[in-house]
Design a protein around this motif. Structure first.
Motif, PDB file in Angstrom:
ATOM      1  N   ALA A  56       0.840  -1.205   0.000  1.00 27.75           N
ATOM      2  CA  ALA A  56       0.000   0.000   0.000  1.00 27.75           C
ATOM      3  C   ALA A  56       0.872   1.251   0.000  1.00 27.75           C
ATOM      4  CB  ALA A  56      -0.937  -0.012   1.201  1.00 27.75           C
ATOM      5  N   ALA A  57       1.892   1.271   0.858  1.00 25.80           N
ATOM      6  CA  ALA A  57       2.776   2.435   0.921  1.00 25.80           C
ATOM      7  C   ALA A  57       3.508   2.652  -0.394  1.00 25.80           C
ATOM      8  CB  ALA A  57       3.776   2.254   2.060  1.00 25.80           C
ATOM      9  N   LEU A  58       3.972   1.572  -1.015  1.00 26.90           N
ATOM     10  CA  LEU A  58       4.713   1.677  -2.264  1.00 26.90           C
ATOM     11  C   LEU A  58       3.862   2.287  -3.369  1.00 26.90           C
ATOM     12  CD1 LEU A  58       7.280   1.076  -3.884  1.00 26.90           C
ATOM     13  CD2 LEU A  58       6.424  -1.254  -4.231  1.00 26.90           C
ATOM     14  N   VAL A  59       2.617   1.811  -3.508  1.00 26.79           N
ATOM     15  CA  VAL A  59       1.720   2.350  -4.536  1.00 26.79           C
ATOM     16  C   VAL A  59       1.424   3.826  -4.261  1.00 26.79           C
ATOM     17  CG1 VAL A  59      -0.592   2.171  -5.544  1.00 26.79           C
ATOM     18  CG2 VAL A  59       0.725   0.101  -5.048  1.00 26.79           C
ATOM     19  N   LEU A  60       1.223   4.176  -3.006  1.00 29.02           N
ATOM     20  CA  LEU A  60       0.872   5.547  -2.647  1.00 29.02           C
ATOM     21  C   LEU A  60       2.030   6.518  -2.878  1.00 29.02           C
ATOM     22  CD1 LEU A  60      -1.102   4.668   0.575  1.00 29.02           C
ATOM     23  CD2 LEU A  60      -2.053   5.885  -1.396  1.00 29.02           C
ATOM     24  N   VAL A  61       3.249   6.139  -2.468  1.00 32.07           N
ATOM     25  CA  VAL A  61       4.370   7.077  -2.643  1.00 32.07           C
ATOM     26  C   VAL A  61       4.706   7.254  -4.114  1.00 32.07           C
ATOM     27  CG1 VAL A  61       5.365   6.711  -0.361  1.00 32.07           C
ATOM     28  CG2 VAL A  61       6.095   5.254  -2.254  1.00 32.07           C
ATOM     29  N   ALA A 111       9.453   0.166  -0.443  1.00 31.16           N
ATOM     30  CA  ALA A 111       8.604   1.302  -0.072  1.00 31.16           C
ATOM     31  C   ALA A 111       9.445   2.488   0.381  1.00 31.16           C
ATOM     32  CB  ALA A 111       7.620   0.881   1.013  1.00 31.16           C
ATOM     33  N   ARG A 112      10.478   2.216   1.163  1.00 31.99           N
ATOM     34  CA  ARG A 112      11.343   3.311   1.628  1.00 31.99           C
ATOM     35  C   ARG A 112      12.137   3.920   0.485  1.00 31.99           C
ATOM     36  NH1 ARG A 112      14.509   1.427   6.932  1.00 31.99           N
ATOM     37  NH2 ARG A 112      15.027   3.650   6.913  1.00 31.99           N
ATOM     38  N   ALA A 113      12.587   3.071  -0.433  1.00 35.44           N
ATOM     39  CA  ALA A 113      13.309   3.600  -1.587  1.00 35.44           C
ATOM     40  C   ALA A 113      12.408   4.483  -2.445  1.00 35.44           C
ATOM     41  CB  ALA A 113      13.875   2.450  -2.420  1.00 35.44           C
ATOM     42  N   GLY A 114      11.108   4.180  -2.454  1.00 31.27           N
ATOM     43  CA  GLY A 114      10.166   4.991  -3.206  1.00 31.27           C
ATOM     44  C   GLY A 114       9.835   6.306  -2.543  1.00 31.27           C
ATOM     45  N   ALA A 119      -2.502  -8.155  -2.986  1.00 31.16           N
ATOM     46  CA  ALA A 119      -3.622  -7.649  -3.775  1.00 31.16           C
ATOM     47  C   ALA A 119      -4.412  -6.592  -3.023  1.00 31.16           C
ATOM     48  CB  ALA A 119      -4.532  -8.804  -4.183  1.00 31.16           C
ATOM     49  N   THR A 120      -4.682  -6.820  -1.729  1.00 30.02           N
ATOM     50  CA  THR A 120      -5.469  -5.842  -0.986  1.00 30.02           C
ATOM     51  C   THR A 120      -4.675  -4.573  -0.713  1.00 30.02           C
ATOM     52  OG1 THR A 120      -4.843  -6.905   1.113  1.00 30.02           O
ATOM     53  CG2 THR A 120      -6.926  -7.583   0.111  1.00 30.02           C
ATOM     54  N   GLY A 121      -3.371  -4.706  -0.473  1.00 28.87           N
ATOM     55  CA  GLY A 121      -2.558  -3.509  -0.289  1.00 28.87           C
ATOM     56  C   GLY A 121      -2.597  -2.606  -1.501  1.00 28.87           C
ATOM     57  N   SER A 122      -2.470  -3.210  -2.684  1.00 24.45           N
ATOM     58  CA  SER A 122      -2.507  -2.428  -3.920  1.00 24.45           C
ATOM     59  C   SER A 122      -3.894  -1.840  -4.164  1.00 24.45           C
ATOM     60  CB  SER A 122      -2.092  -3.319  -5.094  1.00 24.45           C
ATOM     61  OG  SER A 122      -2.128  -2.615  -6.310  1.00 24.45           O
ATOM     62  N   ALA A 123      -4.944  -2.645  -3.951  1.00 24.67           N
ATOM     63  CA  ALA A 123      -6.311  -2.179  -4.211  1.00 24.67           C
ATOM     64  C   ALA A 123      -6.713  -1.058  -3.257  1.00 24.67           C
ATOM     65  CB  ALA A 123      -7.290  -3.345  -4.106  1.00 24.67           C
ATOM     66  N   ALA A 124      -6.340  -1.177  -1.987  1.00 25.58           N
ATOM     67  CA  ALA A 124      -6.672  -0.129  -1.023  1.00 25.58           C
ATOM     68  C   ALA A 124      -5.962   1.170  -1.362  1.00 25.58           C
ATOM     69  CB  ALA A 124      -6.311  -0.586   0.388  1.00 25.58           C
ATOM     70  N   ALA A 125      -4.700   1.069  -1.775  1.00 22.87           N
ATOM     71  CA  ALA A 125      -3.963   2.277  -2.156  1.00 22.87           C
ATOM     72  C   ALA A 125      -4.627   2.975  -3.334  1.00 22.87           C
ATOM     73  CB  ALA A 125      -2.520   1.915  -2.486  1.00 22.87           C
ATOM     74  N   ARG A 126      -5.061   2.201  -4.321  1.00 24.07           N
ATOM     75  CA  ARG A 126      -5.734   2.810  -5.472  1.00 24.07           C
ATOM     76  C   ARG A 126      -7.052   3.454  -5.058  1.00 24.07           C
ATOM     77  NH1 ARG A 126      -4.240  -2.130  -7.776  1.00 24.07           N
ATOM     78  NH2 ARG A 126      -6.432  -2.795  -7.853  1.00 24.07           N
ATOM     79  N   ALA A 127      -7.762   2.826  -4.105  1.00 24.00           N
ATOM     80  CA  ALA A 127      -9.006   3.414  -3.628  1.00 24.00           C
ATOM     81  C   ALA A 127      -8.755   4.729  -2.902  1.00 24.00           C
ATOM     82  CB  ALA A 127      -9.726   2.435  -2.713  1.00 24.00           C
ATOM     83  N   ILE A 128      -7.690   4.788  -2.110  1.00 20.96           N
ATOM     84  CA  ILE A 128      -7.348   6.026  -1.415  1.00 20.96           C
ATOM     85  C   ILE A 128      -6.977   7.123  -2.411  1.00 20.96           C
ATOM     86  CG2 ILE A 128      -5.572   7.076   0.058  1.00 20.96           C
ATOM     87  CD1 ILE A 128      -5.647   4.465   1.711  1.00 20.96           C
ATOM     88  N   LEU A 129      -6.195   6.771  -3.413  1.00 21.19           N
ATOM     89  CA  LEU A 129      -5.822   7.754  -4.429  1.00 21.19           C
ATOM     90  C   LEU A 129      -7.056   8.259  -5.173  1.00 21.19           C
ATOM     91  CD1 LEU A 129      -2.621   6.001  -5.822  1.00 21.19           C
ATOM     92  CD2 LEU A 129      -2.708   8.067  -4.397  1.00 21.19           C
TER      93      LEU A 129
END
Length: 369
Positions: free
Chosen positions: A29-34, A123-126, A312-322
Motif C-alpha cells: 500500500a505504501a509503495l503504490v501511494l508514494v 517502499a522506503r526507496a520509493g 492484492a489488498t494492499g494495492s487495491a486499497a492504495a488505489r481506492a485512497i488515491l
C-alpha cells in the motif's frame, strides 16, 4: 487518547497517509501511494529475528510483484522454488497439484524475514518513511486522523491504512467489526538444519489431515523445515500440543509428515502458537481509512492465499485512497464491498475443502461440516 487537539503540537508529524503495520500488505500500500506522490509513513515495530515463520508463496504472486516492480528482487533474494502442493486429505494417499504446468511457473518457499524486508525497503526507496513503533491511539478529526504510538510519537494523516493483522485494532477504532468464523491456531515448530542426511528436500508444501485437525509442512531456505499442527484453540490443551515432546510424538504418528521429518532426530526447542482463523473486517474501509491483508480478510492457511491476498489488498486499497483523494466518491466503499465479496467467495471454497474430509466424526471436523 491523550493529545494536543486537532492542530497537534510542535512534535506532531504530518503525512498524507499513515500505514499501521509493515508486513507485505502495508508495504505494498505504501509503495503504490508514494509512487503516486503521497507522503507516507509506515509505523511498524521492529520484529526480532525468528519471529516470522517461513511459508510458501503461490505463483499467482508473480504478476502482482511484477506490477509493483519488485519481482526481480524477490526472485534473486535467496528464496527456494516451490514446485507445488501435496495433500493427504480425505484418504491416506497423497495427491499433487503442480505449478510448473501453470501460466506463472514455480512459486517460492520464503525466507519471510527477507521477503518482508525487501518490500519494506522498496517502499522506503520509493519515498515512504518508516517509524519504529506500534500504534496505540487513534482518533478521528473531521478531515484527518491523529495517531499516537506506544513510545509517545504523534502523527496526523489524512488517511489511515490498517495493516496490523488479524487484531485489526485501528480498523475497529474506526468503527469496523471483526467477524470471526472459527478459532483455528497453528502450533508451529522450526526444524533444522537437519542433524542427519544431506538429501535435497522435496520442493513442495504438504498438508495431512488427522482426527483432531491437520498438519502443514514445507522446506525453507537454508535446509530448515517448518511444521505446524493446525487445530482449534480450545483443543490444544487436551491434545498437549504445547509440549514439544508430545508435539513431536504426534508428528511421528503421521505418515507423510513423518517421512519428511525423518532427517531430524529431536523436536524443536520451542513452539509458537499463531492465530490462523478466518475473519473479516466489516466494513473493510470507510471515510479516510482502509484495512488491508489479514486486517481486512484473514484466511485459513489451508487456502494458501495469505500473502497473495496481502499483496492484492494492499494495492487495491492504495488505489481506492488515491481515487478518494482525487474526488471519486464511493471509491473506499467500493473497496469495502470488494473485500466482502472476496471473503464470501473464500468461505464457500473453505466449506467445500473441509467437506472433502469425511473420515472422522470429531469436534474439529463437526464444526467444519
Amino acid at each position: 487518547m491523550s493529545g494536543n487537539g486537532p492542530d497537534g503540537g510542535a512534535g506532531t508529524r504530518r503525512y498524507d497517509v499513515l500505514v499501521a503495520g509493515g508486513g507485505p500488505a502495508g508495504c505494498v500500500a505504501a509503495l503504490v501511494l508514494v509512487r503516486a506522490g503521497a507522503r507516507v509513513v509506515i509505523v511498524t515495530p521492529v520484529v526480532p529475528p525468528g519471529r516470522r515463520v517461513g511459508e510458501s508463496l503461490a505463483p499467482t504472486a508473480r504478476p502482482l510483484l511484477e506490477r509493483l516492480g519488485v519481482l526481480d528482487r524477490v526472485a534473486a533474494d535467496g528464496h527456494t522454488p516451490c514446485h507445488g502442493n501435496l495433500s493427504a486429505w480425505g484418504e491416506d494417499a497423497l495427491s499433487a497439484t503442480g505449478f510448473r504446468s501453470g501460466p506463472y511457473g514455480d512459486g517460492w518457499h520464503l525466507d519471510r524475514a527477507r521477503f518482508d524486508a525487501a518490500l519494506l525497503e522498496a517502499a522506503r526507496a520509493g519515498g515512504a518513511r518508516r517509524y519504529a513503533g506500534r500504534v496505540r491511539g487513534v482518533q478521528r478529526w473531521p478531515d484527518r486522523w491523529q495517531v499516537t504510538t506506544g513510545d509517545g510519537g504523534m502523527f496526523q494523516a489524512g488517511y489511515l491504512v490498517d495493516a496490523t493483522g488479524r487484531a485489526a485494532r485501528p480498523a475497529r477504532r474506526a468503527g469496523a467489526a471483526v467477524v470471526r468464523c472459527d478459532h483455528l491456531v497453528a502450533v508451529a515448530g522450526l526444524l533444522g538444519p537437519p542433524s542427519t542426511g544431506a538429501a535435497e528436500p522435496e520442493r513442495a508444501s504438504l498438508v495431512e489431515s488427522t482426527p483432531w485437525g491437520w498438519w502443514y509442512t514445507a522446506p525453507l531456505p537454508g535446509g530448515e523445515r517448518i511444521v505446524m499442527a493446525m487445530t482449534d484453540a480450545d483443543l490444544v490443551t487436551g491434545l498437549r500440543l504445547l509440549d514439544p515432546d508430545v508435539w513431536w510424538a504426534r508428528v511421528r504418528l503421521t505418515g507423510h509428515v513423518r517421512d519428511r521429518t525423518a532427517r531430524w532426530t529431536e523436536p524443536p526447542r520451542r513452539l509458537r502458537v499463531l492465530a490462523a482463523g478466518s475473519a473479516c473486517a466489516r466494513p473493510a474501509a470507510g471515510p479516510g481509512w482502509a484495512a488491508v491483508g489479514d486486517a481486512a480478510t484473514a484466511t485459513d492457511p489451508l487456502a494458501a492465499r495469505g500473502i497473495v491476498t496481502a499483496l492484492a489488498t494492499g494495492s487495491a486499497a492504495a488505489r481506492a485512497i488515491l481515487a478518494d483523494r482525487a474526488g471519486e466518491t464511493g471509491a473506499l466503499d467500493a473497496y469495502a464491498r470488494r473485500i466482502a465479496a472476496v471473503h464470501a467467495e473464500y468461505l464457500n471454497a473453505r466449506v467445500a475443502q473441509y467437506r472433502r474430509e469425511q473420515r472422522w466424526d470429531t469436534p474439529f471436523w463437526r464444526r467444519r461440516h
